[in-house]
Write an enzyme that holds these catalytic residues in place. Structure first.
Site, PDB file in Angstrom:
ATOM      1  CB  SER A 147     -35.989   6.345   2.524  1.00  0.00           C
ATOM      2  OG  SER A 147     -35.024   7.359   2.576  1.00  0.00           O
TER       3      SER A 147
ATOM      4  NE  ARG B  60     -35.497  15.184  11.455  1.00  0.00           N
ATOM      5  CZ  ARG B  60     -35.925  14.023  11.001  1.00  0.00           C
ATOM      6  NH1 ARG B  60     -35.132  13.277  10.254  1.00  0.00           N
ATOM      7  NH2 ARG B  60     -37.118  13.580  11.270  1.00  0.00           N
TER       8      ARG B  60
ATOM      9  CG  ASP C 248     -38.210  11.621  -3.439  1.00  0.00           C
ATOM     10  OD1 ASP C 248     -37.301  12.405  -3.135  1.00  0.00           O
ATOM     11  OD2 ASP C 248     -38.286  10.463  -2.987  1.00  0.00           O
TER      12      ASP C 248
ATOM     13  CG  HIS D  24     -37.583  11.089   0.461  1.00  0.00           C
ATOM     14  ND1 HIS D  24     -37.523  10.012  -0.397  1.00  0.00           N
ATOM     15  CD2 HIS D  24     -37.013  10.670   1.629  1.00  0.00           C
ATOM     16  CE1 HIS D  24     -36.926   8.999   0.224  1.00  0.00           C
ATOM     17  NE2 HIS D  24     -36.618   9.364   1.448  1.00  0.00           N
ATOM     18  CG  ASP D  25     -40.594  13.262   5.123  1.00  0.00           C
ATOM     19  OD1 ASP D  25     -39.750  12.346   5.109  1.00  0.00           O
ATOM     20  OD2 ASP D  25     -40.605  14.165   5.972  1.00  0.00           O
TER      21      ASP D  25
END
Lengths: 394, 394
Positions: B181, B250, B343, B372-373
């Site tokens: 990332s 967030r 992702d 993505h995480d």
């Protein structure tokens, strides 16, 4: 070309439609919205969540004529920020420019939904802000807008109101019910709630229930609105809006309505400035999102946005009806389910689940780089599918 | 099980790591962060956007020992809200629970990045809020935090600071630079800025430039923060935060870090209440997003979030270096590029573009439902790939 014009001319609904309307023929022309009263103190509307409305009026439009057999009616259901104006133009639309309806390229004499042979009807949903009773309407009991005093409603309630409207118009049977996104939710609810009225349906870019991701995006949008001090707990004065909050809500939504690929192809890393300022807009995409926010602020009520997104989140076709599998099995009328290959908000998996469970459904894929919004953009593909499906019902 | 616990135990980084750390061996143990001064009035740091910093200190951690040949150093680069604590534990981490570092399962004696043979180094980025000089640091000239007076910086500036840090440690050659990332952006900048120092690199879940969609999401996050009155134009008092705005930022980010499928599998339509209240949380996903926001508010500075997201948006490997094709062609060292099949934020297309242009790169797909995480979750897959790649360099 000014920046505004650049935004206007890309994937912009108004611009696309304006081009389509300039075609010399096929338009339904100037349409006057109509209003029907569908709930009164003597015949109130009781909502799923328990609220009661003693006054409900519905704004709707019709294109074409109901035939003698009363069997040529087609009901269109609009999406989140849509209105009854599905086709034609009416210069007096509240807060709108003089642009054609949201599906104008598909509706008219000789078009896919042919108004020479169909009686097409579209109404603003219950709880909307385009002429049907909703949070921004005046509460007759107080003389002030309902705002957050408006009772919570569901997609099923929207459909119940449409059912009442059809009753006032003498329409008891629908050749087809058609819609995408939130309109598709209404379509599915129509088929499940009033199967005796629905002879076929077309559900586009929608699933059997709102997903956690879609709920999460709507929740972010709601929090953007309610975090704006100008929202004032829902009591912003008439004529004002929580502009920052509603604009931010729209920006989040726009990102989910499009695809990574389409935004990349259009904007990429185009800059609007080479500023060193941390918070000044740097990229075209930022300017585009801001512009889309301003546009929505001008035309759509923030409290209504809160209610409608809640109704979408609550949408679950199987709710109170048993297992989804069994609910779908009972919807035996011909159905066309369309999905968009680049839709990340209501991915094709959701439409395939519908088709797998429906006994008489066919699936059609719309190929588009434009993501969810393709159901308001890819008119040639939509037209071909709709034309064939409607013909198959003859 | 309370609701908080449910959230803690799903895909939660801290919980995952706590489980990993309970393994009896392989941990680097308790680590004391260190601080190095890398810019002084005599040797100031000049930034890409023109700003000058006369005082820059960097917080970093090391695991393992630099060998006599000084050729076993591996640099790790952290992501947006990460810190220098890549492995081990240190109870005194500001605002954090006593949890292991963000890649602890991959770093330690006998682990994929084996600290018996490697000297592993990780530093908090320039402009961060975990011990390296940034917007929340005290400006020596005023005695107050910089806040928005901090100069704008880029990923290239972050890497320049890391280069200075390595100089102070006597490390002139890196066996590998590794990160995902925003960490992956630093990795690519390292290879392009200091090819003479970088003997190999591993870039995970990143592209050659930030896409319009990713920029748009960051812009929404920034607007959420700056729209919060508690942000106070950046001047919120020390010890406070624009909680609503940073929490909302967030929430938007979390939705892009995960996938539709993973959120659906975990939360689906689970309700937290059957309330009729329009604005009360209805669904687990809403509660989860709110909880993630609160967690970030406790540990991450809002102004820093604005700066770091700008740095990410500005990231373009080819900027000022010519055509991307030519830039990539010059990076001839062995490279491992990893992408995650689910992702949506940095889709595999972006990693494939890197691999296609790099003369000596291999591609590895991480299969995961987590979006993505996954680069912080799928440790067994990451470990296998890293272990093989590092072994191939011997």
């Amino acid at each position: 070309m000014t920046r505004t014009l650049i935004h206007e001319t890309w994937g912009d609904h108004a611009a696309l439609l304006a081009r389509s309307a300039s075609a010399p023929s096929g338009s339904v022309g100037v349409v006057q919205p109509q209003v029907a009263v569908v709930a009164t103190p003597d015949d109130p509307l009781r909502l799923e969540y328990g609220g009661v409305l003693e006054h409900v009026s519905v704004t709707y439009e019709t294109y074409g004529e109901l035939n003698a057999a009363r069997d040529n009616a087609v009901l269109l259901c609009h999406a989140l920020t849509g209105s009854a104006q599905a086709a034609g133009v009416h210069p007096s639309a509240p807060g709108q420019r003089e642009v054609p309806g949201w599906w104008d390229p598909l509706i008219g004499p000789g078009k896919a939904i042919d108004t020479r042979t169909h009686f097409v009807l579209c109404s603003n949903v219950l709880g909307g802000c385009y002429g049907t009773t909703g949070p921004s309407s005046v509460d007759p009991a107080t003389g002030a807008p309902y705002r957050l005093a408006f009772p919570r409603y569901t997609v099923r309630d929207m459909v119940a109101v449409q059912r009442r409207l059809l009753g006032t118009l003498g329409v008891e049977s629908l050749k087809a019910v058609i819609g995408g996104s939130m309109g598709g939710m209404q379509v599915l609810e129509w088929a499940a709630s009033y199967p005796e009225c629905v002879r076929s349906f077309v559900a586009i870019a929608v699933g059997a229930r709102h997903s956690a991701w879609a709920i999460g995006l709507n929740e972010v949008a709601r929090r953007a609105i309610t975090s704006d001090p100008a929202w004032m707990g829902g009591d912003y004065p008439v004529g004002t809006q929580p502009e920052a909050g509603l604009g931010l809500a729209r920006a989040v939504a726009m990102l989910s309505y499009r695809s990574v690929e389409s935004l990349e192809a259009k904007f990429g890393r185009e800059r609007v400035s080479q500023t060193r300022e941390l918070l000044a807009p740097s990229f075209e995409i930022e300017s585009y999102l801001a512009y889309q926010g301003v546009k929505l602020v001008r035309r759509f009520d923030a409290n209504t946005y809160l209610y409608l997104t809640r109704a979408m989140d609550d949408f679950d076709l199987a709710e109170g009806r048993g297992r989804l599998k069994d609910v779908l099995k009972r919807l035996t009328m011909p159905a066309l389910v369309m999905g968009i290959d680049s839709d990340v908000l209501y991915p094709e998996r959701e439409q395939r689940e519908l088709v797998a469970g429906l006994p008489n459904a066919e699936y059609a894929r719309v190929r588009s780089p434009h993501g969810h919004d393709a159901f308001l953009i890819e008119f040639p593909q939509l037209a071909a599918r709709l034309r064939r499906f409607l013909a198959s019902l003859e």
